[in-house]
Structures are given as structure tokens and as C-alpha cells.
Design a protein around this motif. Structure first.
Motif, PDB file in Angstrom:
ATOM      1  N   CYS A  47      50.852  69.265   9.185  1.00 19.01           N
ATOM      2  CA  CYS A  47      52.093  69.961   8.815  1.00 19.01           C
ATOM      3  C   CYS A  47      53.294  69.064   9.103  1.00 19.01           C
ATOM      4  O   CYS A  47      53.454  68.545  10.203  1.00 19.01           O
ATOM      5  N   ILE A  94      55.788  74.959  12.515  1.00 18.20           N
ATOM      6  CA  ILE A  94      54.785  75.971  12.197  1.00 18.20           C
ATOM      7  C   ILE A  94      55.418  77.322  12.480  1.00 18.20           C
ATOM      8  O   ILE A  94      55.999  77.529  13.553  1.00 18.20           O
ATOM      9  N   CYS A 100      52.645  76.674   7.527  1.00 16.90           N
ATOM     10  CA  CYS A 100      53.487  75.488   7.458  1.00 16.90           C
ATOM     11  C   CYS A 100      54.369  75.678   6.231  1.00 16.90           C
ATOM     12  O   CYS A 100      53.910  76.185   5.210  1.00 16.90           O
TER      13      CYS A 100
END
Length: 74
Positions: A50, A54, A30
Motif C-alpha cells: 500500500c 491504511i 488502501c
């Protein structure tokens, strides 16, 4: 004789380790401001908070970014 066997085994281990390239392993990170970990699994629960996308990167790149392995994946 025992020392010779151990030395031969050590040589084989070093040869095997030197042929392993960590850059070939992909991990997920992240890129949020407080992110400090890398993950082998994109669906790791450590990535659930996150705040950005990603990203799939090489293990070498994650380590260059000072990332360490997620505690959920130990």
C-alpha cells in the motif's frame, strides 16, 4: 410434514440473516490508485504494498467502493 420442517428452518435462517448487519463489520483498505480489495486483518500481506495510509472502514462502505475480499484472506 417434512416440507413443514424445512419451511420452519428456512424461516429461522432468514430471520438470523436479516438480523446480521454488515455495516457493523470493520475492514481495512488502501486508498491507492490501483487498490481494489478489502482486508479483515490490518496486517494482511495484501496490504504490504500500500502506497498510502491504511484506512479502517465499514464493510458496507468497502463494498460501495466496489472493493472485493483480498485473496490472501479467503
Amino acid at each position: 410434514m417434512k416440507l413443514l420442517k424445512n419451511t420452519a428452518l428456512l424461516g429461522v435462517a432468514v430471520c438470523l440473516l436479516s438480523s446480521f448487519n454488515i455495516a457493523e463489520t470493520n475492514v481495512y483498505i488502501c486508498k491507492g490508485n490501483y487498490s481494489k480489495k478489502y482486508h479483515y486483518n490490518k496486517s494482511c500481506r495484501g496490504l504490504s504494498n500500500c502506497s498510502t495510509d491504511i484506512y479502517k472502514v465499514s464493510l458496507a462502505e468497502a463494498k460501495e467502493l466496489k472493493r472485493t475480499l483480498c485473496g490472501w484472506e479467503d
